[in-house]
Design a protein around this motif. Structure first.
Motif, PDB file in Angstrom:
ATOM      1  N   UNK A  58       7.339  -6.579   2.685  1.00 43.45           N
ATOM      2  CA  UNK A  58       6.532  -7.290   1.685  1.00 43.45           C
ATOM      3  C   UNK A  58       5.941  -6.314   0.679  1.00 43.45           C
ATOM      4  N   UNK A  59       5.344  -5.239   1.178  1.00 46.98           N
ATOM      5  CA  UNK A  59       4.682  -4.306   0.268  1.00 46.98           C
ATOM      6  C   UNK A  59       5.682  -3.449  -0.506  1.00 46.98           C
ATOM      7  N   UNK A  60       6.857  -3.236   0.055  1.00 45.99           N
ATOM      8  CA  UNK A  60       7.918  -2.548  -0.684  1.00 45.99           C
ATOM      9  C   UNK A  60       8.336  -3.375  -1.896  1.00 45.99           C
ATOM     10  N   UNK A  61       8.501  -4.685  -1.676  1.00 47.86           N
ATOM     11  CA  UNK A  61       8.848  -5.584  -2.783  1.00 47.86           C
ATOM     12  C   UNK A  61       7.738  -5.582  -3.839  1.00 47.86           C
ATOM     13  N   UNK A  62       6.489  -5.626  -3.362  1.00 52.57           N
ATOM     14  CA  UNK A  62       5.346  -5.626  -4.297  1.00 52.57           C
ATOM     15  C   UNK A  62       5.330  -4.339  -5.117  1.00 52.57           C
ATOM     16  N   UNK A  67       5.847  -1.635 -10.068  1.00 49.38           N
ATOM     17  CA  UNK A  67       6.378  -0.464 -10.780  1.00 49.38           C
ATOM     18  C   UNK A  67       7.148  -0.889 -12.021  1.00 49.38           C
ATOM     19  N   UNK A  68       7.903  -1.973 -11.898  1.00 43.99           N
ATOM     20  CA  UNK A  68       8.648  -2.502 -13.049  1.00 43.99           C
ATOM     21  C   UNK A  68       7.692  -2.919 -14.168  1.00 43.99           C
ATOM     22  N   UNK A  69       6.603  -3.573 -13.810  1.00 39.14           N
ATOM     23  CA  UNK A  69       5.619  -4.004 -14.808  1.00 39.14           C
ATOM     24  C   UNK A  69       4.944  -2.805 -15.468  1.00 39.14           C
ATOM     25  N   UNK A  70       4.646  -1.778 -14.668  1.00 39.72           N
ATOM     26  CA  UNK A  70       4.021  -0.575 -15.225  1.00 39.72           C
ATOM     27  C   UNK A  70       4.950   0.088 -16.230  1.00 39.72           C
ATOM     28  N   UNK A  71       6.228   0.221 -15.862  1.00 40.09           N
ATOM     29  CA  UNK A  71       7.205   0.839 -16.770  1.00 40.09           C
ATOM     30  C   UNK A  71       7.360   0.005 -18.045  1.00 40.09           C
ATOM     31  N   UNK A 117       0.226   5.284  -2.478  1.00 45.04           N
ATOM     32  CA  UNK A 117       0.906   4.911  -3.725  1.00 45.04           C
ATOM     33  C   UNK A 117       0.750   3.413  -3.983  1.00 45.04           C
ATOM     34  N   UNK A 118       0.753   2.603  -2.924  1.00 42.39           N
ATOM     35  CA  UNK A 118       0.542   1.157  -3.074  1.00 42.39           C
ATOM     36  C   UNK A 118      -0.802   0.868  -3.729  1.00 42.39           C
ATOM     37  N   UNK A 119      -1.841   1.575  -3.302  1.00 41.14           N
ATOM     38  CA  UNK A 119      -3.167   1.398  -3.904  1.00 41.14           C
ATOM     39  C   UNK A 119      -3.136   1.772  -5.377  1.00 41.14           C
ATOM     40  N   UNK A 120      -2.555   2.934  -5.680  1.00 37.07           N
ATOM     41  CA  UNK A 120      -2.510   3.423  -7.067  1.00 37.07           C
ATOM     42  C   UNK A 120      -1.712   2.477  -7.959  1.00 37.07           C
ATOM     43  N   UNK A 121      -0.526   2.076  -7.487  1.00 29.72           N
ATOM     44  CA  UNK A 121       0.343   1.202  -8.279  1.00 29.72           C
ATOM     45  C   UNK A 121      -0.311  -0.162  -8.510  1.00 29.72           C
ATOM     46  N   UNK A 122      -1.023  -0.677  -7.517  1.00 32.01           N
ATOM     47  CA  UNK A 122      -1.720  -1.961  -7.676  1.00 32.01           C
ATOM     48  C   UNK A 122      -2.785  -1.868  -8.768  1.00 32.01           C
ATOM     49  N   UNK A 123      -3.556  -0.799  -8.741  1.00 30.90           N
ATOM     50  CA  UNK A 123      -4.604  -0.612  -9.747  1.00 30.90           C
ATOM     51  C   UNK A 123      -3.993  -0.455 -11.138  1.00 30.90           C
ATOM     52  N   UNK A 124      -2.944   0.362 -11.235  1.00 30.51           N
ATOM     53  CA  UNK A 124      -2.328   0.610 -12.546  1.00 30.51           C
ATOM     54  C   UNK A 124      -1.631  -0.640 -13.082  1.00 30.51           C
ATOM     55  N   UNK A 125      -1.101  -1.480 -12.198  1.00 30.05           N
ATOM     56  CA  UNK A 125      -0.501  -2.743 -12.639  1.00 30.05           C
ATOM     57  C   UNK A 125      -1.558  -3.636 -13.261  1.00 30.05           C
ATOM     58  N   UNK A 425      -7.957  -1.560  -3.815  1.00 30.21           N
ATOM     59  CA  UNK A 425      -7.296  -1.687  -5.122  1.00 30.21           C
ATOM     60  C   UNK A 425      -7.934  -2.804  -5.954  1.00 30.21           C
ATOM     61  N   UNK A 426      -8.251  -3.932  -5.327  1.00 30.11           N
ATOM     62  CA  UNK A 426      -8.872  -5.046  -6.047  1.00 30.11           C
ATOM     63  C   UNK A 426     -10.245  -4.668  -6.587  1.00 30.11           C
ATOM     64  N   UNK A 427     -11.056  -4.013  -5.743  1.00 28.96           N
ATOM     65  CA  UNK A 427     -12.405  -3.619  -6.164  1.00 28.96           C
ATOM     66  C   UNK A 427     -12.326  -2.608  -7.296  1.00 28.96           C
ATOM     67  N   UNK A 428     -11.450  -1.614  -7.178  1.00 33.66           N
ATOM     68  CA  UNK A 428     -11.292  -0.612  -8.242  1.00 33.66           C
ATOM     69  C   UNK A 428     -10.798  -1.260  -9.530  1.00 33.66           C
TER      70      UNK A 428
END
Length: 593
Positions: A58-62, A67-71, A117-125, A425-428
């Protein structure tokens, strides 16, 4: 068959239109709202079959979607900064594999670093989607509102049906199908704070809403049902903080209403304890009394022997080759192996975490990883403190951030848990909202120490008056009234001859970092002395132009500050030609007076 698919898609679209304004927001929403369902199923599979990859898939897909949205939406400089954060973390894992030659260790290390990386990518998304106005503060509020229902339901329904598992081996506590007690613990504490905040705000606005009281009751019941020391401690602390806040800023009537709401919630839990949950809670008390009796002291009991893990691991890991380990770490897997060996006389030699994220991170990834990971997280919070004009409105998120970091430091299971990491990630992301809305920069920052250096700096004010500018100097009796005439920001007065000079210098370094983040000047102009060095260094690292003017008082010899800043200043001016021998590239344009 086709008509059924069309009907299903219509239902999904209708649901999307009710909770999100676009598909991107809906995808972001689902990525977090599905977490309690996915983690419950994952826990069920782990309890039943001993293994499951559902959560990881699940989290790999997320991560791939995010990552696609960030790019897609990030600018090249933003992508470069993100790569400079993530790539070194991945390279460290490869380095550990080349040293220890363990495939199992590599897989374990990559699994843990991808939780970061999941935390970072979630925040950056969230950051990039917010910039495109595809998500908003309301997106996170919707996620939390749904989680306020879903998490309690995934715990209480199994409890009512008589299925699920105890939180502890003696039958104490109850965590349903959530596999890791501490992970679900911090999530419930964050949601408890959010429910307290909803009730508090409704009472403050004289619009008491029973649904907020109902949500608070749910969160009190499931949080205390877990039965850990940390959940009970943070529950009490959070309620006391909100009560004190209510009596400080609300009317007596509103504060009493808020207190009554809390008392009702606790009373309902106590009623359930005497009826439905009596055996579960009894086992919680029995377990805590047992561990209190066998602990050597109160510290061992509070930390559940984590302090012993830390002390043993510290001596074992740093027994040799200290410098490389401090800088680069030894990898998460190897750190766990060494910690297990170090505490084998207590708990056997199986690999184990210290379960204090700050130390697990430092020992695993060294200074490099520690600075990258914690620097990223705390920079978000510092920027929020500097920029936000809505600190009272975001009080609950501020408190949640502090509680998450405190829990992470004392009990672990935040940075290296995909479940609780999602909520970090949500709080940040919420704390980021105002930070990124502030895009304007101050043109010029003028900085100097007090006294003669400041007098020289003030001579430059007529030159910069057409630009947005601010002054930074030390605060003392001669400068305290300057803010009546100029825009002035103060550092602490420092003196190299004083005993506490190093402490004052470190504090000024932190204050300088905050000032830089607040103003983000295009140009920094300084006339010295030592107090300016941190601000100039930070400015250089972040791309500001540095202009330094050596002191008028120095005719033949350089200042210490001048010698340091000369190495990286974009323009360095001298006021006497004799200083050319000290500063060959120094520019002479006469004196400042």
């Amino acid at each position: 068959m086709i008509s059924d698919w069309v009907k299903s898609l219509k239902k999904v679209y209708f649901m999307k239109s009710r909770i999100a304004s676009n598909w991107y927001e809906f995808i972001f929403f689902l990525s977090f709202v599905l977490v309690p369902i996915i983690d419950s199923l994952n826990g069920y599979l782990l309890f039943t079959f001993g293994q499951s990859v559902l959560g990881q898939l699940f989290r790999t897909v997320v991560i791939l979607i995010f990552s696609t949205l960030i790019i897609k939406y990030s600018s090249a400089p933003k992508l470069l900064k993100l790569c400079l954060l993530i790539i070194p973390l991945l390279l460290l894992q490869i380095g550990y594999f080349l040293i220890y030659h363990s495939i199992h260790g590599l897989v374990f290390d990559l699994t843990n670093i991808f939780k970061i990386i999941f935390i970072i990518v979630s925040i950056e998304t969230f950051r990039v989607l917010k910039k495109e106005e595809l998500v908003s503060k309301g997106t996170i509020e919707n996620i939390l509102n749904f989680c306020l229902i879903l998490f309690p339901l995934t715990i209480l329904i199994p409890k009512i049906l008589g299925v699920g598992y105890s939180a502890y081996s003696n039958g104490g506590g109850y965590s349903a199908f959530y596999y890791a007690n501490n992970d679900i613990n911090i999530v419930l504490i964050v949601l408890l704070i959010y429910s307290l905040d909803l009730l508090f705000n409704s009472v403050s606005l004289h619009q008491f809403k029973f649904r907020y009281l109902f949500l608070l009751i749910l969160m009190v019941v499931v949080t205390l049902l877990i039965g850990s020391k940390s959940s009970i401690a943070f529950f009490v602390i959070s309620i006391l903080i909100y009560l004190l806040r209510s009596f400080r800023i609300n009317s007596i009537k509103s504060s009493i209403n808020f207190l009554v709401g809390i008392l009702i919630s606790v009373s309902i839990f106590l009623m359930l304890v005497l009826t439905v949950f009596a055996q579960t809670v009894g086992k919680i008390i029995e377990r805590n009394l047992y561990f209190f009796r066998i602990s050597n002291n109160i510290i061992d009991y509070i930390f559940s022997d984590r302090n012993l893990f830390l002390d043993s691991a510290l001596h074992f890991i740093y027994s040799d080759h200290i410098l490389p380990k401090v800088i680069f770490g030894i990898g998460f897997y190897q750190k766990n192996v060494n910690t297990g060996i170090a505490v084998s006389h207590f708990f056997g030699s199986a690999p184990r975490q210290i379960e204090m994220d700050i130390f697990d991170t430092f020992f695993a990834y060294g200074l490099i990883g520690f600075i990258l990971i914690y620097g990223y997280i705390f920079l978000i919070y510092i920027r929020h403190l500097v920029y936000s004009k809505k600190k009272k409105e975001l009080f609950g998120y501020n408190l949640s951030f502090i509680v998450i970091i405190a829990f992470s430091t004392l009990a672990g299971h935040v940075l290296y848990s995909a479940l609780s990491g999602s909520f970090l990630a949500l709080i940040c992301s919420m704390l980021l909202i105002e930070n990124d809305e502030k895009d304007s920069k101050t043109d010029i920052c003028l900085i100097s120490s007090s006294g003669g250096h400041l007098e020289q700096l003030k001579r430059l004010l007529p030159i910069v008056k057409e630009y947005s500018h601010t002054i930074i100097t030390e605060k003392n009796t001669s400068t305290s009234n300057m803010n009546n005439f100029y825009e002035v920001n103060y550092l602490i007065q420092q003196d190299r001859k004083k005993t506490l000079f190093i402490l004052v210098y470190l504090i000024n370094f932190l204050i300088s970092a905050v000032f830089y983040l607040r103003f983000r000047p295009k140009i920094i102009i300084s006339t010295g002395a030592g107090v300016v060095i941190p601000f100039c260094l930070i400015g250089k690292l972040f791309g500001s132009k540095i202009i330094f003017i050596e002191s008028f008082a120095k005719v033949n010899s350089p200042t210490i500050t001048g010698r340091i800043v000369y190495k990286f200043a974009d323009q360095f001016y001298i006021q006497w030609t004799d200083l050319k021998k000290c500063y060959p590239k120094g520019i002479y344009r006469g004196t400042i007076y």
